[in-house]
Motif scaffolding. Sequence first.
Motif, PDB file in Angstrom:
ATOM      1  N   LEU A  11      35.296 -34.990 -52.307  1.00  0.00           N
ATOM      2  CA  LEU A  11      36.046 -34.626 -51.105  1.00  0.00           C
ATOM      3  C   LEU A  11      35.414 -33.412 -50.426  1.00  0.00           C
ATOM      4  O   LEU A  11      35.315 -33.352 -49.194  1.00  0.00           O
ATOM      5  CB  LEU A  11      37.501 -34.312 -51.459  1.00  0.00           C
ATOM      6  N   MET A  12      34.985 -32.442 -51.237  1.00  0.00           N
ATOM      7  CA  MET A  12      34.357 -31.254 -50.669  1.00  0.00           C
ATOM      8  C   MET A  12      33.032 -31.607 -49.984  1.00  0.00           C
ATOM      9  O   MET A  12      32.790 -31.233 -48.831  1.00  0.00           O
ATOM     10  CB  MET A  12      34.112 -30.220 -51.765  1.00  0.00           C
ATOM     11  N   ALA A  13      32.199 -32.360 -50.679  1.00  0.00           N
ATOM     12  CA  ALA A  13      30.886 -32.708 -50.137  1.00  0.00           C
ATOM     13  C   ALA A  13      31.001 -33.636 -48.927  1.00  0.00           C
ATOM     14  O   ALA A  13      30.137 -33.629 -48.045  1.00  0.00           O
ATOM     15  CB  ALA A  13      30.032 -33.371 -51.220  1.00  0.00           C
ATOM     16  N   ALA A  14      32.072 -34.408 -48.873  1.00  0.00           N
ATOM     17  CA  ALA A  14      32.239 -35.384 -47.787  1.00  0.00           C
ATOM     18  C   ALA A  14      32.472 -34.746 -46.428  1.00  0.00           C
ATOM     19  O   ALA A  14      32.524 -35.445 -45.415  1.00  0.00           O
ATOM     20  CB  ALA A  14      33.386 -36.338 -48.114  1.00  0.00           C
ATOM     21  N   GLU A  15      32.583 -33.417 -46.388  1.00  0.00           N
ATOM     22  CA  GLU A  15      32.615 -32.744 -45.088  1.00  0.00           C
ATOM     23  C   GLU A  15      31.372 -33.076 -44.277  1.00  0.00           C
ATOM     24  O   GLU A  15      31.389 -33.047 -43.044  1.00  0.00           O
ATOM     25  CB  GLU A  15      32.699 -31.225 -45.281  1.00  0.00           C
ATOM     26  N   LEU A  16      30.289 -33.426 -44.973  1.00  0.00           N
ATOM     27  CA  LEU A  16      29.042 -33.782 -44.298  1.00  0.00           C
ATOM     28  C   LEU A  16      29.199 -35.021 -43.422  1.00  0.00           C
ATOM     29  O   LEU A  16      28.395 -35.245 -42.512  1.00  0.00           O
ATOM     30  CB  LEU A  16      27.942 -34.023 -45.344  1.00  0.00           C
ATOM     31  N   GLY A 344      16.411 -42.003 -34.686  1.00  0.00           N
ATOM     32  CA  GLY A 344      16.651 -43.434 -34.459  1.00  0.00           C
ATOM     33  C   GLY A 344      17.395 -44.151 -35.572  1.00  0.00           C
ATOM     34  O   GLY A 344      18.396 -44.841 -35.310  1.00  0.00           O
ATOM     35  N   PRO A 345      16.954 -44.026 -36.837  1.00  0.00           N
ATOM     36  CA  PRO A 345      17.636 -44.760 -37.907  1.00  0.00           C
ATOM     37  C   PRO A 345      19.114 -44.407 -38.056  1.00  0.00           C
ATOM     38  O   PRO A 345      19.894 -45.202 -38.578  1.00  0.00           O
ATOM     39  CB  PRO A 345      16.857 -44.343 -39.161  1.00  0.00           C
ATOM     40  N   PHE A 346      19.495 -43.239 -37.605  1.00  0.00           N
ATOM     41  CA  PHE A 346      20.886 -42.799 -37.750  1.00  0.00           C
ATOM     42  C   PHE A 346      21.724 -43.092 -36.508  1.00  0.00           C
ATOM     43  O   PHE A 346      22.908 -42.735 -36.454  1.00  0.00           O
ATOM     44  CB  PHE A 346      20.919 -41.296 -38.058  1.00  0.00           C
ATOM     45  N   GLN A 347      21.103 -43.781 -35.540  1.00  0.00           N
ATOM     46  CA  GLN A 347      21.814 -44.139 -34.320  1.00  0.00           C
ATOM     47  C   GLN A 347      21.932 -45.646 -34.146  1.00  0.00           C
ATOM     48  O   GLN A 347      22.220 -46.133 -33.060  1.00  0.00           O
ATOM     49  CB  GLN A 347      21.112 -43.525 -33.098  1.00  0.00           C
ATOM     50  N   VAL A 348      21.708 -46.387 -35.235  1.00  0.00           N
ATOM     51  CA  VAL A 348      21.740 -47.846 -35.142  1.00  0.00           C
ATOM     52  C   VAL A 348      23.125 -48.367 -34.743  1.00  0.00           C
ATOM     53  O   VAL A 348      23.246 -49.450 -34.162  1.00  0.00           O
ATOM     54  CB  VAL A 348      21.301 -48.496 -36.474  1.00  0.00           C
ATOM     55  N   LEU A 349      24.171 -47.611 -35.043  1.00  0.00           N
ATOM     56  CA  LEU A 349      25.531 -48.002 -34.657  1.00  0.00           C
ATOM     57  C   LEU A 349      25.961 -47.358 -33.340  1.00  0.00           C
ATOM     58  O   LEU A 349      27.091 -47.565 -32.892  1.00  0.00           O
ATOM     59  CB  LEU A 349      26.524 -47.625 -35.761  1.00  0.00           C
ATOM     60  N   GLY A 350      25.047 -46.550 -32.759  1.00  0.00           N
ATOM     61  CA  GLY A 350      25.370 -45.808 -31.552  1.00  0.00           C
ATOM     62  C   GLY A 350      25.266 -44.317 -31.805  1.00  0.00           C
ATOM     63  O   GLY A 350      25.431 -43.863 -32.943  1.00  0.00           O
ATOM     64  N   THR A 358      24.005 -39.675 -40.948  1.00  0.00           N
ATOM     65  CA  THR A 358      23.183 -38.581 -41.492  1.00  0.00           C
ATOM     66  C   THR A 358      23.876 -37.949 -42.696  1.00  0.00           C
ATOM     67  O   THR A 358      23.243 -37.678 -43.723  1.00  0.00           O
ATOM     68  CB  THR A 358      22.932 -37.512 -40.418  1.00  0.00           C
ATOM     69  N   GLY A 359      25.174 -37.712 -42.568  1.00  0.00           N
ATOM     70  CA  GLY A 359      25.931 -37.144 -43.679  1.00  0.00           C
ATOM     71  C   GLY A 359      25.955 -38.065 -44.885  1.00  0.00           C
ATOM     72  O   GLY A 359      25.823 -37.605 -46.028  1.00  0.00           O
ATOM     73  N   ALA A 360      26.104 -39.374 -44.637  1.00  0.00           N
ATOM     74  CA  ALA A 360      26.126 -40.339 -45.746  1.00  0.00           C
ATOM     75  C   ALA A 360      24.779 -40.357 -46.471  1.00  0.00           C
ATOM     76  O   ALA A 360      24.729 -40.421 -47.712  1.00  0.00           O
ATOM     77  CB  ALA A 360      26.469 -41.729 -45.221  1.00  0.00           C
ATOM     78  N   ALA A 361      23.688 -40.289 -45.717  1.00  0.00           N
ATOM     79  CA  ALA A 361      22.360 -40.264 -46.340  1.00  0.00           C
ATOM     80  C   ALA A 361      22.170 -38.992 -47.156  1.00  0.00           C
ATOM     81  O   ALA A 361      21.591 -39.021 -48.253  1.00  0.00           O
ATOM     82  CB  ALA A 361      21.288 -40.377 -45.263  1.00  0.00           C
ATOM     83  N   THR A 362      22.659 -37.882 -46.651  1.00  0.00           N
ATOM     84  CA  THR A 362      22.556 -36.611 -47.383  1.00  0.00           C
ATOM     85  C   THR A 362      23.367 -36.665 -48.675  1.00  0.00           C
ATOM     86  O   THR A 362      22.908 -36.210 -49.731  1.00  0.00           O
ATOM     87  CB  THR A 362      23.042 -35.449 -46.497  1.00  0.00           C
ATOM     88  N   LEU A 363      24.567 -37.232 -48.594  1.00  0.00           N
ATOM     89  CA  LEU A 363      25.371 -37.407 -49.802  1.00  0.00           C
ATOM     90  C   LEU A 363      24.651 -38.296 -50.813  1.00  0.00           C
ATOM     91  O   LEU A 363      24.721 -38.072 -52.023  1.00  0.00           O
ATOM     92  CB  LEU A 363      26.729 -38.022 -49.448  1.00  0.00           C
ATOM     93  N   GLY A 364      23.952 -39.312 -50.295  1.00  0.00           N
ATOM     94  CA  GLY A 364      23.193 -40.187 -51.181  1.00  0.00           C
ATOM     95  C   GLY A 364      22.105 -39.436 -51.930  1.00  0.00           C
ATOM     96  O   GLY A 364      21.887 -39.659 -53.127  1.00  0.00           O
ATOM     97  N   VAL A 365      21.424 -38.513 -51.246  1.00  0.00           N
ATOM     98  CA  VAL A 365      20.393 -37.691 -51.890  1.00  0.00           C
ATOM     99  C   VAL A 365      21.015 -36.814 -52.965  1.00  0.00           C
ATOM    100  O   VAL A 365      20.497 -36.708 -54.081  1.00  0.00           O
ATOM    101  CB  VAL A 365      19.659 -36.837 -50.836  1.00  0.00           C
TER     102      VAL A 365
END
Length: 382
Positions: A11-16, A344-350, A358-365
């Motif tokens: 929950l804390m990290a999901a602020e991203l 570009g890769p982070f704007q595929v949905l708009g 971007t936040g989801a990718a960072t959480l993945g790392v």
Amino acid sequence: MDAYRGFVMLLMAAELLQFHRLHEAFPSSVLWGLLAYHQSHVEWAGCSLHDLIQPSFSFLVGVALPYSLASRLGRGQSLQTQFSHALRRSLILILLGIFLRSTHREQTYFTFEDTLTQIGLGYPFLFLLGTTRPRTQWIALAGILVGYWLLFVLYPAPGPNFAYEAVGVPPDWPEHYTGLAAHFNKNSNAAWAFDRWFLNLFPREKSFLFNGGGYATLSFIPTLGTMLLGLLAGQWLRAGLPARALLRRFLIAGAVGLALGLLLDVTGLCPIVKRIWTPAWVLFSGGWCCWLMALFYGLIDVAGKRRWAFFLTVIGMNSIAIYCLVHLIDQFIINSFHIHLGHGPFQVLGPAYEPLLTGAATLGVFYLILLWMYRRRLFIRI
């Protein structure tokens, strides 16, 4: 316990994920509005899911203590040796909290209201209470709640001519209380007055006048109350009670805590305010902690459904690591994505969804780092 801790740190990290950016882009969306609300702290009174992060983390410190005491006693450590370790742990938590708060500042930023320093300030007292009988612990909890309430109500409430603008609060702010509850107003209470003296004892860029969020150093006292609730819960876990009886105890304790906290709030005796950790907040948030504990205990230990919790366990077993990663290198990772991959890769949905992806990718790392540490049995503990 590790799964619950992992849920809290997630929950804390999901602020991203920055749900508030999507709420701003789609203001009519109920979904993004709901997610944005529960990913931020309430302005003053009340509670969101995000507000339960710090009490849950504090509660779990208490839950873990009986296991730590038993383990160290089993290794033949004296209470004096254990207390020395508790003091060392306390100092490390306080210094780590100050260090993380000082990142990107001109000089050391001495402040004591964040999660780590609050736990650090109260931990030696928690340890000492952990060596006593439950009756003593209940008495200490009651003393903390009543004593902290008296500290606030005996300090003069702000008068009609109080200069709220001087302490960062609009005079027409809708969260102002009247009557007895006015003693708990933002930046005009006993804890604020203490910090006006205490924090100016340290070197600062400019004199401390107020905390923008209304947070206070003295909140470590009722935070100790939250940790005591966790200590009692941890002792219940170690007591060898039948699983369903233990689950029922958690559920009843949660209901009692919620009811008492709400009763104090609606009667005007003490509002539910997380930012100054009012006694009503200790009881109310403690009730939620008991219910969350019951949820994870029921699913994992009673129902035996463990596989789903592996993801959370990986995070929970390295809670200090994820806490530091989020505070230290989140922007480095985000900038690296943009440098090497572009936007570009982070704007595929708009474009509106770029902060989310971007936040989801960072959480993945972050998770891959924690998974690597987990598989190599590398756990950062203090």
